[in-house]
Design a protein around this motif. Structure first.
Motif, PDB file in Angstrom:
ATOM      1  N   GLY A 101       0.796  -1.223   0.000  1.00 22.80           N
ATOM      2  CA  GLY A 101       0.000   0.000   0.000  1.00 22.80           C
ATOM      3  C   GLY A 101       0.828   1.272   0.000  1.00 22.80           C
ATOM      4  O   GLY A 101       0.296   2.354  -0.271  1.00 22.80           O
ATOM      5  N   VAL A 102       2.139   1.169   0.304  1.00 21.93           N
ATOM      6  CA  VAL A 102       3.005   2.346   0.325  1.00 21.93           C
ATOM      7  C   VAL A 102       3.387   2.759  -1.091  1.00 21.93           C
ATOM      8  O   VAL A 102       3.519   3.956  -1.391  1.00 21.93           O
ATOM      9  CB  VAL A 102       4.263   2.064   1.163  1.00 21.93           C
ATOM     10  CG1 VAL A 102       5.229   3.249   1.148  1.00 21.93           C
ATOM     11  CG2 VAL A 102       3.870   1.732   2.594  1.00 21.93           C
ATOM     12  N   HIS A 108      -6.294  -2.706  -4.332  1.00 18.91           N
ATOM     13  CA  HIS A 108      -7.361  -3.521  -4.894  1.00 18.91           C
ATOM     14  C   HIS A 108      -7.573  -3.231  -6.378  1.00 18.91           C
ATOM     15  O   HIS A 108      -8.594  -3.595  -6.944  1.00 18.91           O
ATOM     16  CB  HIS A 108      -8.659  -3.285  -4.115  1.00 18.91           C
ATOM     17  CG  HIS A 108      -8.565  -3.703  -2.684  1.00 18.91           C
ATOM     18  ND1 HIS A 108      -8.680  -5.021  -2.291  1.00 18.91           N
ATOM     19  CD2 HIS A 108      -8.325  -2.987  -1.553  1.00 18.91           C
ATOM     20  CE1 HIS A 108      -8.538  -5.098  -0.981  1.00 18.91           C
ATOM     21  NE2 HIS A 108      -8.327  -3.883  -0.510  1.00 18.91           N
ATOM     22  N   GLY A 109      -6.588  -2.571  -6.989  1.00 16.65           N
ATOM     23  CA  GLY A 109      -6.608  -2.414  -8.432  1.00 16.65           C
ATOM     24  C   GLY A 109      -6.276  -3.729  -9.123  1.00 16.65           C
ATOM     25  O   GLY A 109      -5.895  -4.719  -8.489  1.00 16.65           O
ATOM     26  N   GLN A 110      -6.386  -3.740 -10.422  1.00 14.66           N
ATOM     27  CA  GLN A 110      -6.197  -4.985 -11.174  1.00 14.66           C
ATOM     28  C   GLN A 110      -4.792  -5.546 -10.994  1.00 14.66           C
ATOM     29  O   GLN A 110      -4.607  -6.731 -10.739  1.00 14.66           O
ATOM     30  CB  GLN A 110      -6.479  -4.729 -12.655  1.00 14.66           C
ATOM     31  CG  GLN A 110      -6.371  -5.977 -13.525  1.00 14.66           C
ATOM     32  CD  GLN A 110      -6.721  -5.697 -14.977  1.00 14.66           C
ATOM     33  OE1 GLN A 110      -6.988  -4.561 -15.352  1.00 14.66           O
ATOM     34  NE2 GLN A 110      -6.724  -6.721 -15.790  1.00 14.66           N
ATOM     35  N   SER A 111      -3.781  -4.675 -11.107  1.00 13.88           N
ATOM     36  CA  SER A 111      -2.400  -5.137 -11.012  1.00 13.88           C
ATOM     37  C   SER A 111      -2.046  -5.567  -9.591  1.00 13.88           C
ATOM     38  O   SER A 111      -1.462  -6.629  -9.377  1.00 13.88           O
ATOM     39  CB  SER A 111      -1.460  -4.023 -11.485  1.00 13.88           C
ATOM     40  OG  SER A 111      -0.113  -4.428 -11.379  1.00 13.88           O
ATOM     41  N   ILE A 166     -14.243 -10.271  -0.342  1.00 11.16           N
ATOM     42  CA  ILE A 166     -14.240  -9.012  -1.090  1.00 11.16           C
ATOM     43  C   ILE A 166     -14.775  -9.219  -2.506  1.00 11.16           C
ATOM     44  O   ILE A 166     -15.602  -8.439  -3.003  1.00 11.16           O
ATOM     45  CB  ILE A 166     -12.813  -8.421  -1.112  1.00 11.16           C
ATOM     46  CG1 ILE A 166     -12.455  -7.879   0.265  1.00 11.16           C
ATOM     47  CG2 ILE A 166     -12.689  -7.324  -2.162  1.00 11.16           C
ATOM     48  CD1 ILE A 166     -11.013  -7.458   0.401  1.00 11.16           C
ATOM     49  N   GLU A 167     -14.317 -10.254  -3.167  1.00 14.03           N
ATOM     50  CA  GLU A 167     -14.788 -10.506  -4.534  1.00 14.03           C
ATOM     51  C   GLU A 167     -16.264 -10.880  -4.554  1.00 14.03           C
ATOM     52  O   GLU A 167     -16.997 -10.516  -5.474  1.00 14.03           O
ATOM     53  CB  GLU A 167     -13.946 -11.616  -5.171  1.00 14.03           C
ATOM     54  CG  GLU A 167     -12.506 -11.184  -5.437  1.00 14.03           C
ATOM     55  CD  GLU A 167     -11.683 -12.304  -6.056  1.00 14.03           C
ATOM     56  OE1 GLU A 167     -12.135 -13.480  -5.995  1.00 14.03           O
ATOM     57  OE2 GLU A 167     -10.587 -12.008  -6.581  1.00 14.03           O
ATOM     58  N   GLY A 168     -16.726 -11.592  -3.499  1.00 14.41           N
ATOM     59  CA  GLY A 168     -18.152 -11.895  -3.410  1.00 14.41           C
ATOM     60  C   GLY A 168     -18.987 -10.638  -3.201  1.00 14.41           C
ATOM     61  O   GLY A 168     -20.058 -10.483  -3.804  1.00 14.41           O
TER      62      GLY A 168
END
Length: 343
Positions: A101-102, A108-111, A166-168
């Protein structure tokens, strides 16, 4: 009758189905009466005031919008739960020493999500780096250092379960969005009008429309609408002294939406941005956001009442679009032969 919470909804729906239009009034109108604070006494006092014509009914939307409110409000709960789970996932990654996250703006982006899945699969950081997008601003060395951590079995288990949840939730929110927009197919004109306002997208417009409806005659004036939502200043004065003017509770769902719109509009080139910048210096950030939400709600009232799209008093969006795209348009017109190429 006197009731709290949602207990009035079932009797109201039954009376409405029987052709009887009941009136729902605000408890604040009778709350200050001393010596009558029992359920029976409240009901009797409500009946007395109603016979005297001293009560004004609250806004109750049509049955269809009341049903869609269940969908919109449950979606808000899911979004809140999704944010909580994302924050929890970030905390567990940090606990394992992985500081993704730094160096990445959104884990939670695609990459970033692909890299996290690769880590959970037991791959070394060198293999994980192959999934990093070239659009990331962080260098490969910074990403490699951020991925150096110690994932224990407990970390992997918790992260895997969080990722599944999260995906659910994301899939569930997408289903709610599709169902809500499908049910509002008859209100596409109102949705299109609301989306011309800075900071409002299609889902935000749909959720706002479910709460307040498209018929502004139910409120009568923007002042009443702002009071019902709870974004206008309170009026509390006694003996010439002005006391606290904090806002009332109102409709918390609409106020939350309006504050989100205000946050987004404060970052756009519009009259709302200049209004926000003039208020934040004198009143502070939070008060400026609520004041901007109040201004946006009044604008929405007149847009829906008149059926007109938003026209900004400070910014010409057509001119702004031309300034941004003129060179690209000229090149395309030249390439396809609409404009002769310069010698």
């Amino acid at each position: 009758m006197e009731s709290t919470g949602i207990y009035w909804k079932s009797p109201y729906a039954a009376l409405e189905a029987a052709g009887i239009r009941a009136t729902v009034v605000n408890a604040r109108h009778v709350k200050q009466v001393p010596g009558r604070k029992t359920d029976v006494g409240d009901a009797q006092w409500l009946a007395t005031l109603a016979r005297a014509g001293l009560l004004r009914g609250s806004f109750v939307p049509p049955a269809k919008l009341r049903e869609l409110r269940l969908i919109a409000r449950q979606r808000q709960k899911l979004v809140g739960l999704l944010s909580s789970e994302k924050n929890r996932m970030h905390k567990v990654l940090t606990d394992a020493g992985i500081r993704l996250g730094v160096v990445v703006s959104d884990i939670h982006g695609q990459s970033a999500r692909a890299m996290i899945k690769c880590l959970l699969a037991g791959q070394p950081p060198e293999e994980v780096l192959k999934l990093a997008s070239r659009r990331l601003k962080a260098s490969r060395e910074e990403l490699h250092d951020a991925l150096q951590g110690e994932l224990t079995g407990s970390h992997v288990f918790v992260l895997d379960e969080l990722l599944r949840h999260i995906e659910g939730l994301e899939a569930g929110i997408a289903r709610f969005d599709a169902h809500l927009l499908g049910e509002l197919a008859s209100e596409m004109n109102a949705l299109a009008l609301l989306q011309t306002l800075p900071g409002v997208d299609v889902i935000g417009a749909a959720m706002l429309l479910v709460e307040i409806g498209s018929d502004m005659s139910a409120f009568g004036s923007p002042d009443r609408l702002a009071s019902w939502v709870g974004v206008c200043p309170g009026n509390n004065e006694s003996a010439g002294k002005r006391k606290s003017g904090r806002v009332r509770k109102g409709n918390l769902y609409v106020r939350r939406l309006l504050c989100e719109f205000a946050h987004a509009a404060s970052r756009t080139k519009s009259a709302f941005q200049s209004k926000f910048q003039s208020l934040i210096i004198r009143r502070g950030y939070k008060r400026a956001i609520v004041a901007l939400a109040h201004k946006m709600l009044r604008t929405i009232f007149f847009m829906l009442k008149r059926g007109e799209h938003y026209r900004d008093s400070a910014t010409n969006y057509e001119q702004l679009s031309v300034q941004r795209n003129a060179s690209r348009w000229i090149k395309a017109l030249t390439r396809f032969g609409f404009i002769p190429a310069a010698a």
